[in-house]
Write a protein that holds these residues in place. Structure first.
Motif, PDB file in Angstrom:
ATOM      1  N   ARG A  43      43.069  38.499  42.153  1.00 55.27           N
ATOM      2  CA  ARG A  43      41.610  38.584  42.325  1.00 55.27           C
ATOM      3  C   ARG A  43      41.131  37.267  42.923  1.00 55.27           C
ATOM      4  N   GLU A  44      39.926  37.285  43.418  1.00 55.90           N
ATOM      5  CA  GLU A  44      39.343  36.061  43.968  1.00 55.90           C
ATOM      6  C   GLU A  44      38.981  35.110  42.826  1.00 55.90           C
ATOM      7  N   HIS A  45      39.302  33.860  43.005  1.00 59.27           N
ATOM      8  CA  HIS A  45      39.027  32.866  41.960  1.00 59.27           C
ATOM      9  C   HIS A  45      37.530  32.561  41.930  1.00 59.27           C
ATOM     10  N   ARG A  46      36.938  32.782  40.770  1.00 55.82           N
ATOM     11  CA  ARG A  46      35.509  32.500  40.572  1.00 55.82           C
ATOM     12  C   ARG A  46      35.330  31.751  39.261  1.00 55.82           C
ATOM     13  N   VAL A  47      34.269  30.954  39.199  1.00 56.44           N
ATOM     14  CA  VAL A  47      33.887  30.248  37.974  1.00 56.44           C
ATOM     15  C   VAL A  47      32.420  30.532  37.701  1.00 56.44           C
ATOM     16  N   ARG A  48      31.994  30.186  36.499  1.00 53.86           N
ATOM     17  CA  ARG A  48      30.600  30.411  36.125  1.00 53.86           C
ATOM     18  C   ARG A  48      29.670  29.539  36.964  1.00 53.86           C
ATOM     19  N   GLU A  49      28.463  29.995  37.099  1.00 55.30           N
ATOM     20  CA  GLU A  49      27.475  29.261  37.885  1.00 55.30           C
ATOM     21  C   GLU A  49      27.161  27.929  37.189  1.00 55.30           C
ATOM     22  N   GLY A  50      27.170  26.858  37.936  1.00 57.28           N
ATOM     23  CA  GLY A  50      26.925  25.536  37.379  1.00 57.28           C
ATOM     24  C   GLY A  50      28.159  24.845  36.850  1.00 57.28           C
ATOM     25  N   THR A  60      40.210  30.790  47.434  1.00 52.39           N
ATOM     26  CA  THR A  60      41.294  30.677  46.462  1.00 52.39           C
ATOM     27  C   THR A  60      41.596  32.045  45.872  1.00 52.39           C
ATOM     28  N   LEU A  61      42.870  32.393  45.835  1.00 51.63           N
ATOM     29  CA  LEU A  61      43.347  33.646  45.261  1.00 51.63           C
ATOM     30  C   LEU A  61      44.047  33.336  43.941  1.00 51.63           C
ATOM     31  N   PHE A  62      43.622  34.006  42.874  1.00 59.29           N
ATOM     32  CA  PHE A  62      44.215  33.828  41.557  1.00 59.29           C
ATOM     33  C   PHE A  62      45.193  34.966  41.307  1.00 59.29           C
ATOM     34  N   ILE A  63      46.438  34.636  40.889  1.00 56.37           N
ATOM     35  CA  ILE A  63      47.507  35.625  40.748  1.00 56.37           C
ATOM     36  C   ILE A  63      48.053  35.560  39.327  1.00 56.37           C
ATOM     37  N   PRO A 126      38.261  32.056  54.433  1.00 56.61           N
ATOM     38  CA  PRO A 126      37.970  33.057  53.390  1.00 56.61           C
ATOM     39  C   PRO A 126      38.561  34.430  53.692  1.00 56.61           C
ATOM     40  N   GLY A 127      38.841  34.745  54.960  1.00 54.86           N
ATOM     41  CA  GLY A 127      39.394  36.056  55.282  1.00 54.86           C
ATOM     42  C   GLY A 127      40.781  36.271  54.696  1.00 54.86           C
ATOM     43  N   GLY A 128      41.502  35.216  54.387  1.00 56.61           N
ATOM     44  CA  GLY A 128      42.829  35.376  53.812  1.00 56.61           C
ATOM     45  C   GLY A 128      42.785  36.005  52.433  1.00 56.61           C
ATOM     46  N   VAL A 129      41.766  35.708  51.635  1.00 53.33           N
ATOM     47  CA  VAL A 129      41.649  36.293  50.297  1.00 53.33           C
ATOM     48  C   VAL A 129      41.400  37.797  50.412  1.00 53.33           C
ATOM     49  N   ALA A 130      40.513  38.209  51.310  1.00 56.76           N
ATOM     50  CA  ALA A 130      40.226  39.638  51.483  1.00 56.76           C
ATOM     51  C   ALA A 130      41.449  40.391  51.975  1.00 56.76           C
ATOM     52  N   LEU A 135      46.411  44.296  50.319  1.00 54.77           N
ATOM     53  CA  LEU A 135      47.839  44.592  50.465  1.00 54.77           C
ATOM     54  C   LEU A 135      48.245  45.733  49.534  1.00 54.77           C
ATOM     55  N   LYS A 136      48.996  46.678  50.087  1.00 50.40           N
ATOM     56  CA  LYS A 136      49.449  47.830  49.295  1.00 50.40           C
ATOM     57  C   LYS A 136      50.944  48.084  49.442  1.00 50.40           C
ATOM     58  N   HIS A 137      51.557  47.604  50.518  1.00 50.99           N
ATOM     59  CA  HIS A 137      52.969  47.850  50.756  1.00 50.99           C
ATOM     60  C   HIS A 137      53.814  46.804  50.015  1.00 50.99           C
ATOM     61  N   PRO A 138      54.997  47.207  49.565  1.00 49.29           N
ATOM     62  CA  PRO A 138      55.846  46.258  48.837  1.00 49.29           C
ATOM     63  C   PRO A 138      56.267  45.083  49.722  1.00 49.29           C
ATOM     64  N   LEU A 139      56.283  43.899  49.125  1.00 51.09           N
ATOM     65  CA  LEU A 139      56.700  42.679  49.812  1.00 51.09           C
ATOM     66  C   LEU A 139      58.069  42.267  49.277  1.00 51.09           C
TER      67      LEU A 139
END
Length: 284
Positions: A43-50, A60-63, A126-130, A135-139
């Motif tokens: 998912r996309e890395h997010r933090v609380r506001e402030g 940033t992509l969180f895995i 930012p387009g790299g996160v989207a 991605l749906k195919h096996p890597l």
């Protein structure tokens, strides 16, 4: 039966796998021979506001659920088709935005705990996160061009690396020691020059700093002087030796000394009586 299981596993990989809320599942395989898929939850890395975060927002992509054989280099290679990867970092657990990140110590290097980890992947755009979320195919983690060694092979490689790091290069060590000694000699020379400048100059309160440089230089000893010093030390040690170590020896010595004093006292008395008799007045 085996062919049916292979088809079912391939169909499950293509169809996807249910993921936790807010996450997307990316299927991966260790190699082409593997039929079942392992899933990374992203998912996309997010933090609380402030709240401040060390990871850039929207890039940033969180895995989650990263297997032990998947290294930072593997993640960067797997996600590079989605966009240019700027940084990848594996951790045992996610960062807490409220708690500051502890600086790494240069003296202690704790051994990492093997197991599943989490990862932070930073893209340059930012387009790299989207693209990664879509991605749906096996890597494939291990390929012919980029093989990944696991099991005893990776352990051998780790042992060899640790041994190589433990044995210093003699030339590099000599260069480091020479550099340190040059800096040390320069520091000592500066301190001596500063002491010579400050010697004899009173400070604000009128005190004059006195150093060892004001003393007369000590001349080297000759052989005769060294022999005299050794003889003097020998005599000093001989005087300090205990002549009467045991208590009975000390008691006998004291009794002999008292007997000698009594004998001398009697002799002195006789001599005095003789002198008195000789000095008696005789007119004729």
């Amino acid at each position: 039966m085996v062919a049916r299981r292979k088809k079912r596993a391939a169909r499950d990989c293509e169809a996807g796998f249910p993921s936790p809320p807010g996450y997307s599942a990316i299927p991966i395989k260790f190699s082409e021979k593997q039929h079942t898929c392992h899933y990374l939850y992203v998912r996309e890395h997010r933090v609380r506001e402030g709240t401040k975060s060390s990871w850039p927002q929207k890039r940033t992509l969180f895995i989650l659920n990263v297997p032990p054989y998947c290294t930072e280099e593997c993640l960067s290679r797997l996600l590079s088709p989605c966009g240019a990867v700027q940084a990848v970092e594996l951790q045992e657990k996610p960062d807490l935005a409220e708690s500051p990140k502890q600086p790494a110590s240069k003296f202690f290097h704790p051994q990492p705990i093997p197991g599943f980890q989490v990862a932070y992947v930073v893209f340059q755009k930012p387009g790299g996160v989207a693209a990664a979320l879509a991605l749906k195919h096996p890597l494939l983690v291990s390929t012919e061009s980029h093989p990944v060694k696991t099991g005893i092979h990776s352990q051998y490689r780790e042992w060899i690396s640790n041994y190589t790091d433990a044995v210093p290069d003699p030339e590099a060590l000599r260069l480091e020691v020479d550099t340190f000694m040059e800096a040390y000699d320069k520091k000592i020379a500066e301190e001596e020059a500063k002491a010579e400048e400050e010697e004899g100059v009173p400070d604000e309160e009128g005190w004059v700093k006195v150093t060892r440089r004001g003393r007369r230089p000590v001349l080297p000893r000759t052989e005769a002087a060294s022999l005299r010093v050794l003889e003097r030390e020998r005599r000093k040690r001989a005087r300090k030796e205990l002549l009467n170590f045991y208590a009975w020896q000390h008691r006998e010595t004291k009794m002999e000394y008292l007997a000698q004093l009594r004998k001398k006292f009697e002799e002195d008395k006789q001599r005095i009586e003789l002198m008195r008799a000789q000095r008696k007045f005789r007119p004729y």
